[in-house]
Write a protein that holds these residues in place. Sequence first.
Motif, PDB file in Angstrom:
ATOM      1  N   PRO A 156       8.707  -3.138  -3.589  1.00 45.31           N
ATOM      2  CA  PRO A 156       7.340  -3.447  -3.542  1.00 45.31           C
ATOM      3  C   PRO A 156       7.185  -3.874  -1.990  1.00 45.31           C
ATOM      4  N   GLY A 157       6.033  -3.248  -1.439  1.00 41.86           N
ATOM      5  CA  GLY A 157       5.889  -3.282   0.069  1.00 41.86           C
ATOM      6  C   GLY A 157       6.420  -2.393   0.958  1.00 41.86           C
ATOM      7  N   PHE A 158       7.174  -1.431   0.486  1.00 42.93           N
ATOM      8  CA  PHE A 158       8.016  -0.389   1.419  1.00 42.93           C
ATOM      9  C   PHE A 158       6.681   0.504   1.844  1.00 42.93           C
ATOM     10  N   ALA A 159       5.876   0.952   1.075  1.00 46.17           N
ATOM     11  CA  ALA A 159       4.709   1.786   1.420  1.00 46.17           C
ATOM     12  C   ALA A 159       3.890   1.305   2.632  1.00 46.17           C
ATOM     13  N   GLY A 160       3.857  -0.133   2.466  1.00 45.13           N
ATOM     14  CA  GLY A 160       2.991  -0.682   3.631  1.00 45.13           C
ATOM     15  C   GLY A 160       3.774  -0.713   5.014  1.00 45.13           C
ATOM     16  N   VAL A 161       4.926  -0.899   5.033  1.00 42.96           N
ATOM     17  CA  VAL A 161       6.174  -0.802   6.063  1.00 42.96           C
ATOM     18  C   VAL A 161       5.864   0.387   6.680  1.00 42.96           C
ATOM     19  N   ALA A 162       5.953   1.549   5.760  1.00 45.54           N
ATOM     20  CA  ALA A 162       6.138   2.984   6.185  1.00 45.54           C
ATOM     21  C   ALA A 162       4.724   3.311   6.810  1.00 45.54           C
ATOM     22  N   ASP A 163       3.606   2.840   6.317  1.00 48.59           N
ATOM     23  CA  ASP A 163       2.354   3.076   6.909  1.00 48.59           C
ATOM     24  C   ASP A 163       2.111   2.618   8.310  1.00 48.59           C
ATOM     25  N   ARG A 164       2.874   1.295   8.427  1.00 48.29           N
ATOM     26  CA  ARG A 164       2.974   0.507   9.835  1.00 48.29           C
ATOM     27  C   ARG A 164       3.693   1.291  10.555  1.00 48.29           C
ATOM     28  N   HIS A 165       4.833   1.754  10.140  1.00 47.15           N
ATOM     29  CA  HIS A 165       5.690   2.499  11.133  1.00 47.15           C
ATOM     30  C   HIS A 165       4.986   3.940  11.485  1.00 47.15           C
ATOM     31  N   GLN A 166       4.298   4.445  10.795  1.00 46.64           N
ATOM     32  CA  GLN A 166       3.411   5.905  10.973  1.00 46.64           C
ATOM     33  C   GLN A 166       2.366   5.335  11.980  1.00 46.64           C
ATOM     34  N   LEU A 178      12.611  -6.541   4.731  1.00 42.41           N
ATOM     35  CA  LEU A 178      11.557  -5.891   4.484  1.00 42.41           C
ATOM     36  C   LEU A 178      10.450  -6.742   5.300  1.00 42.41           C
ATOM     37  N   ALA A 179      10.395  -7.990   4.658  1.00 44.04           N
ATOM     38  CA  ALA A 179       9.466  -8.840   5.464  1.00 44.04           C
ATOM     39  C   ALA A 179       9.530  -8.850   6.853  1.00 44.04           C
ATOM     40  N   ASP A 180      10.736  -9.192   7.290  1.00 46.12           N
ATOM     41  CA  ASP A 180      10.663  -9.542   8.672  1.00 46.12           C
ATOM     42  C   ASP A 180      10.375  -8.132   9.653  1.00 46.12           C
ATOM     43  N   TYR A 181      10.875  -7.016   8.844  1.00 52.21           N
ATOM     44  CA  TYR A 181      10.548  -5.719   9.576  1.00 52.21           C
ATOM     45  C   TYR A 181       9.227  -5.443   9.628  1.00 52.21           C
ATOM     46  N   ARG A 182       8.522  -6.078   8.646  1.00 53.69           N
ATOM     47  CA  ARG A 182       7.068  -5.839   8.427  1.00 53.69           C
ATOM     48  C   ARG A 182       6.285  -6.765   9.459  1.00 53.69           C
ATOM     49  N   THR A 183       6.722  -7.896   9.657  1.00 48.51           N
ATOM     50  CA  THR A 183       6.096  -8.797  10.645  1.00 48.51           C
ATOM     51  C   THR A 183       6.568  -8.339  11.914  1.00 48.51           C
ATOM     52  N   GLY A 184       7.675  -7.603  12.272  1.00 43.41           N
ATOM     53  CA  GLY A 184       7.960  -7.088  13.753  1.00 43.41           C
ATOM     54  C   GLY A 184       7.263  -5.868  14.077  1.00 43.41           C
ATOM     55  N   LEU A 185       6.666  -4.888  12.838  1.00 42.15           N
ATOM     56  CA  LEU A 185       5.970  -4.003  13.378  1.00 42.15           C
ATOM     57  C   LEU A 185       4.599  -4.329  13.450  1.00 42.15           C
ATOM     58  N   ASP A 186       4.049  -5.314  12.840  1.00 41.25           N
ATOM     59  CA  ASP A 186       2.753  -5.885  13.117  1.00 41.25           C
ATOM     60  C   ASP A 186       2.505  -6.541  14.575  1.00 41.25           C
TER      61      ASP A 186
END
Length: 156
Positions: free
Chosen positions: A84-94, A9-17
Amino acid sequence: MTAAPETVLADYRTGLDAELAVLADIEALATRQRTLPHPVDADLLAALARERERQLAALAALELRVLPLRQHIAANLSRFRTMPGFAGVADRHQRASDAIVRIGRLDDESLAILRRDDADRRAAAHNLETGEATLAAYRKVIDQSPDPAGFFAERG
């Protein structure tokens, strides 16, 4: 994938950023293309296209790294949704999806403008050619007309 779900999840969030940053650059380029003065300067348009190609290549490279993470999350979505943190990833994806839609709209508008410019140039060229042909026809008629004095001097 053997990484811990938190790491995925953290790596995916970084990639989305990183993707969001590149998408912001692409959107800025699309906006510049959309707001170019008309008629469009071909050299400037080509320079923007080269920069955009570079940014798209960067986005594609990022996407290759992020895709396995996205697939792993999608395959285990029920577990990841509770983290925890999934909502932030979903927001970035959107936000990434929204940016892609905006870029597509800007591109559609730019393409419509370029098509209108091309049609205007073609119409102007056609009008110029038609005007030249008309002038050439007038010249031919004038050059072939008989001497006006001779016309009235003849008896018939």
